[in-house]
Design a protein around this motif. Sequence first.
Motif, PDB file in Angstrom:
ATOM      1  N   LYS A 192      23.933  48.382 -57.926  1.00 18.16           N
ATOM      2  CA  LYS A 192      24.099  47.979 -56.521  1.00 18.16           C
ATOM      3  C   LYS A 192      23.635  49.093 -55.583  1.00 18.16           C
ATOM      4  O   LYS A 192      23.095  48.827 -54.516  1.00 18.16           O
ATOM      5  CB  LYS A 192      25.573  47.636 -56.221  1.00 18.16           C
ATOM      6  CG  LYS A 192      26.088  46.400 -56.905  1.00 18.16           C
ATOM      7  CD  LYS A 192      25.538  45.155 -56.275  1.00 18.16           C
ATOM      8  CE  LYS A 192      26.225  43.933 -56.825  1.00 18.16           C
ATOM      9  NZ  LYS A 192      25.684  42.692 -56.275  1.00 18.16           N
ATOM     10  N   ILE A 193      23.846  50.346 -56.001  1.00 20.49           N
ATOM     11  CA  ILE A 193      23.487  51.489 -55.159  1.00 20.49           C
ATOM     12  C   ILE A 193      21.987  51.752 -55.208  1.00 20.49           C
ATOM     13  O   ILE A 193      21.336  51.881 -54.166  1.00 20.49           O
ATOM     14  CB  ILE A 193      24.272  52.749 -55.597  1.00 20.49           C
ATOM     15  CG1 ILE A 193      25.767  52.532 -55.384  1.00 20.49           C
ATOM     16  CG2 ILE A 193      23.791  53.986 -54.841  1.00 20.49           C
ATOM     17  CD1 ILE A 193      26.643  53.591 -56.029  1.00 20.49           C
ATOM     18  N   THR A 194      21.449  51.870 -56.407  1.00 19.53           N
ATOM     19  CA  THR A 194      20.012  52.139 -56.582  1.00 19.53           C
ATOM     20  C   THR A 194      19.447  51.169 -57.626  1.00 19.53           C
ATOM     21  O   THR A 194      19.310  51.527 -58.805  1.00 19.53           O
ATOM     22  CB  THR A 194      19.760  53.587 -57.035  1.00 19.53           C
ATOM     23  OG1 THR A 194      20.514  53.842 -58.216  1.00 19.53           O
ATOM     24  CG2 THR A 194      20.111  54.590 -55.961  1.00 19.53           C
ATOM     25  N   ALA A 212      16.941  45.087 -62.165  1.00 20.16           N
ATOM     26  CA  ALA A 212      18.182  44.727 -61.478  1.00 20.16           C
ATOM     27  C   ALA A 212      17.879  43.882 -60.242  1.00 20.16           C
ATOM     28  O   ALA A 212      18.603  42.922 -59.945  1.00 20.16           O
ATOM     29  CB  ALA A 212      18.962  45.974 -61.091  1.00 20.16           C
ATOM     30  N   GLN A 213      16.806  44.190 -59.539  1.00 22.03           N
ATOM     31  CA  GLN A 213      16.403  43.383 -58.384  1.00 22.03           C
ATOM     32  C   GLN A 213      16.029  41.975 -58.823  1.00 22.03           C
ATOM     33  O   GLN A 213      16.379  40.997 -58.165  1.00 22.03           O
ATOM     34  CB  GLN A 213      15.249  44.050 -57.650  1.00 22.03           C
ATOM     35  CG  GLN A 213      15.658  45.325 -56.948  1.00 22.03           C
ATOM     36  CD  GLN A 213      14.473  46.098 -56.385  1.00 22.03           C
ATOM     37  OE1 GLN A 213      13.327  45.881 -56.753  1.00 22.03           O
ATOM     38  NE2 GLN A 213      14.767  47.037 -55.499  1.00 22.03           N
ATOM     39  N   HIS A 214      15.318  41.880 -59.954  1.00 21.94           N
ATOM     40  CA  HIS A 214      14.958  40.567 -60.502  1.00 21.94           C
ATOM     41  C   HIS A 214      16.225  39.777 -60.842  1.00 21.94           C
ATOM     42  O   HIS A 214      16.320  38.580 -60.534  1.00 21.94           O
ATOM     43  CB  HIS A 214      14.071  40.736 -61.737  1.00 21.94           C
ATOM     44  CG  HIS A 214      13.950  39.505 -62.559  1.00 21.94           C
ATOM     45  ND1 HIS A 214      13.197  38.418 -62.170  1.00 21.94           N
ATOM     46  CD2 HIS A 214      14.514  39.165 -63.749  1.00 21.94           C
ATOM     47  CE1 HIS A 214      13.294  37.466 -63.086  1.00 21.94           C
ATOM     48  NE2 HIS A 214      14.089  37.897 -64.051  1.00 21.94           N
ATOM     49  N   LEU A 215      17.185  40.435 -61.495  1.00 23.54           N
ATOM     50  CA  LEU A 215      18.432  39.747 -61.844  1.00 23.54           C
ATOM     51  C   LEU A 215      19.190  39.300 -60.596  1.00 23.54           C
ATOM     52  O   LEU A 215      19.753  38.203 -60.574  1.00 23.54           O
ATOM     53  CB  LEU A 215      19.329  40.648 -62.692  1.00 23.54           C
ATOM     54  CG  LEU A 215      18.951  40.815 -64.148  1.00 23.54           C
ATOM     55  CD1 LEU A 215      19.915  41.773 -64.842  1.00 23.54           C
ATOM     56  CD2 LEU A 215      18.909  39.489 -64.879  1.00 23.54           C
ATOM     57  N   CYS A 216      19.193  40.138 -59.569  1.00 23.55           N
ATOM     58  CA  CYS A 216      19.858  39.758 -58.314  1.00 23.55           C
ATOM     59  C   CYS A 216      19.220  38.511 -57.719  1.00 23.55           C
ATOM     60  O   CYS A 216      19.926  37.604 -57.267  1.00 23.55           O
ATOM     61  CB  CYS A 216      19.821  40.901 -57.307  1.00 23.55           C
ATOM     62  SG  CYS A 216      21.100  42.121 -57.597  1.00 23.55           S
ATOM     63  N   ALA A 217      17.898  38.466 -57.749  1.00 22.65           N
ATOM     64  CA  ALA A 217      17.208  37.286 -57.226  1.00 22.65           C
ATOM     65  C   ALA A 217      17.550  36.057 -58.067  1.00 22.65           C
ATOM     66  O   ALA A 217      17.859  34.985 -57.536  1.00 22.65           O
ATOM     67  CB  ALA A 217      15.700  37.520 -57.204  1.00 22.65           C
TER      68      ALA A 217
END
Length: 135
Positions: free
Chosen positions: A84-86, A91-96
């Motif tokens: 969440k911090i960096t 991780a960005q792909h998973l968030c999307a």
Amino acid sequence: QLCASLAEYLLQLTLIDPVLHYGYPHAVLAAAALALALTTLKAPAAAFTPLFEDLALHCPVAEVGADMTTPCCQDIYQLWVQSKITPCSFAQHLCAKFSHARYHAVASVAPPLLPPSVLPPMQATHAADPRIGGA
């Protein structure tokens, strides 16, 4: 379904860290992801009982599996907070991916302020054990 989606998100997040992902038996890793999801969503203690019963069926040494679950849960928590911090590109792909309604938008769920130090069925065991500060 919200809990299952959050657990799936956390489990997929472990792919970022091979030491974490392969450092625990996969049954323990999956149980820890689900335990963290249950904890985050404030599930009742009774919800943890079938989790640990199932884990005992899949781990060759049930006690070792249960003893490993809390540290694994804490490691997943640390990874979740760090992502969440960096966030890295994965991780960005998973968030999307996990922002979609079919995953109940669990990417927006915030980690708890602190990692769980003891999981509910073990809390009951500790509470009854006078050596650990119980009755």
